[in-house]
Design a protein around this motif. Structure first.
Motif, PDB file in Angstrom:
ATOM      1  N   ILE A 110      -0.113   3.400  -5.162  1.00  0.00           N
ATOM      2  CA  ILE A 110      -1.458   3.456  -5.754  1.00  0.00           C
ATOM      3  C   ILE A 110      -2.365   2.430  -5.099  1.00  0.00           C
ATOM      4  CG2 ILE A 110      -2.780   3.069  -7.872  1.00  0.00           C
ATOM      5  CD1 ILE A 110      -0.308   4.097  -9.426  1.00  0.00           C
ATOM      6  N   LEU A 111      -1.853   1.199  -4.939  1.00  0.00           N
ATOM      7  CA  LEU A 111      -2.644   0.135  -4.312  1.00  0.00           C
ATOM      8  C   LEU A 111      -2.952   0.471  -2.852  1.00  0.00           C
ATOM      9  CD1 LEU A 111      -0.854  -3.022  -5.760  1.00  0.00           C
ATOM     10  CD2 LEU A 111      -3.195  -2.264  -6.252  1.00  0.00           C
ATOM     11  N   GLU A 112      -2.004   1.108  -2.186  1.00  0.00           N
ATOM     12  CA  GLU A 112      -2.202   1.478  -0.780  1.00  0.00           C
ATOM     13  C   GLU A 112      -3.385   2.436  -0.636  1.00  0.00           C
ATOM     14  OE1 GLU A 112       0.435   3.315   2.940  1.00  0.00           O
ATOM     15  OE2 GLU A 112       1.059   3.647   0.873  1.00  0.00           O
ATOM     16  N   LYS A 113      -3.462   3.426  -1.529  1.00  0.00           N
ATOM     17  CA  LYS A 113      -4.569   4.393  -1.477  1.00  0.00           C
ATOM     18  C   LYS A 113      -5.901   3.712  -1.788  1.00  0.00           C
ATOM     19  CE  LYS A 113      -1.855   8.502  -2.576  1.00  0.00           C
ATOM     20  NZ  LYS A 113      -1.631   9.610  -3.538  1.00  0.00           N
ATOM     21  N   GLU A 114      -5.871   2.763  -2.729  1.00  0.00           N
ATOM     22  CA  GLU A 114      -7.100   2.034  -3.059  1.00  0.00           C
ATOM     23  C   GLU A 114      -7.587   1.229  -1.862  1.00  0.00           C
ATOM     24  OE1 GLU A 114      -6.292  -0.357  -6.432  1.00  0.00           O
ATOM     25  OE2 GLU A 114      -6.197   1.319  -7.856  1.00  0.00           O
ATOM     26  N   ARG A 115      -6.653   0.587  -1.152  1.00  0.00           N
ATOM     27  CA  ARG A 115      -7.023  -0.214   0.019  1.00  0.00           C
ATOM     28  C   ARG A 115      -7.563   0.674   1.129  1.00  0.00           C
ATOM     29  NH1 ARG A 115      -6.044  -3.239  -3.497  1.00  0.00           N
ATOM     30  NH2 ARG A 115      -4.871  -5.213  -3.437  1.00  0.00           N
ATOM     31  N   GLU A 116      -6.952   1.858   1.271  1.00  0.00           N
ATOM     32  CA  GLU A 116      -7.421   2.798   2.301  1.00  0.00           C
ATOM     33  C   GLU A 116      -8.854   3.218   2.029  1.00  0.00           C
ATOM     34  OE1 GLU A 116      -4.709   6.042   2.302  1.00  0.00           O
ATOM     35  OE2 GLU A 116      -3.183   5.014   3.505  1.00  0.00           O
ATOM     36  N   ASN A 117      -9.161   3.500   0.749  1.00  0.00           N
ATOM     37  CA  ASN A 117     -10.515   3.922   0.378  1.00  0.00           C
ATOM     38  C   ASN A 117     -11.522   2.798   0.589  1.00  0.00           C
ATOM     39  OD1 ASN A 117      -9.599   6.443  -0.363  1.00  0.00           O
ATOM     40  ND2 ASN A 117      -9.237   5.855  -2.505  1.00  0.00           N
TER      41      ASN A 117
END
Length: 240
Positions: free
Chosen positions: A222-229
């Motif tokens: 979840i955190l990975e996707k947030e960082r990508e965005n």
């Protein structure tokens, strides 16, 4: 007195027999060099074969010495693991051993323990070959398969291990921040000596750890996707 004399003669006969057996083994592994074809005289042939005997005997001593060093360090490693207040590294460094050297010995000890019938072959392997064989991605079955081929050359061992790579191989970190694969290796060794209750307790502990790790991986995703965005550039609106 007669009993002592008979025992002495029996021991002497046993030593003579062992010497004969050892000599037979040496003769069996003498080189098949073509002395006649290379025009060696009998005295020259004897000279070469005597040196071959010396080399064979001394090489065997070296292999036996290497085996004893590896197994002694393994014993010391186990001893210090059972005494958590004492530091294995502090001990071996005070004895003049480096971390890399001890690691190489312990990796070879693992092979000795798992494949006792391959002692001479394992002793003749270069350190780099031992490191390749004891890689955490190499299964015991593959190790056994490679050792059964009798390879000692690094190139041969490396080429035989290429087949070990799984189709969906995950990236292996260069260093481990939270978990060390050696802990898993220790579990594999320990389970062979565990009682039924210890097995059940270990299984329960690992299942709990697995649940915690699965939850942590989900949170990381979840955190990975947030960082990508956050790091993605915003698209320009039409007309700008």
């Amino acid at each position: 007195m007669k009993i002592i004399k008979n025992k002495f003669l029996a021991d002497l006969a046993k030593n003579v027999e062992e010497t004969k057996t050892e000599e037979q083994k040496i003769v069996e592994v003498l080189s098949n060099f073509d002395f006649e074809g290379n025009e060696f005289s009998e005295s020259e042939k004897r000279f070469v074969q005597e040196r071959e005997r010396i080399l064979i005997v001394e090489c065997k001593k070296n292999r036996d010495s290497l085996f004893r060093i590896c197994m002694t360090l393994q014993e010391m490693s186990d001893f210090f693991k059972n005494n958590k207040e004492r530091k294995f590294m502090a001990w071996y460094q005070s004895a003049g051993f480096s971390k890399d050297l001890v690691s190489a010995y312990l990796k070879r000890a693992d092979l000795y323990i798992d494949f006792p019938d391959k002692k001479d072959l394992i002793s003749s392997l270069p350190n780099k070959a031992v490191k390749l064989l004891t890689n955490q991605l190499i299964s015991k079955e593959k190790q056994s398969e490679v050792l059964s081929l009798g390879y000692t050359a690094i190139a041969d061992i490396k080429s035989s291990l290429v087949l070990e790579e799984p189709k969906n191989l995950i990236d292996v970190p260069s260093k481990f921040r939270y978990f060390n694969p050696k802990s898993i290796d220790k579990i594999h060794k320990d389970v062979k000596k565990m009682s039924y209750k210890e097995l059940m307790d270990t299984k329960k502990e690992l299942e709990y750890q697995k649940k915690l790790i699965s939850e942590t991986i989900r949170e990381l995703g979840i955190l990975e996707k947030e960082r990508e965005n956050e790091g993605s550039p915003k698209l320009l609106e039409v007309g700008q």
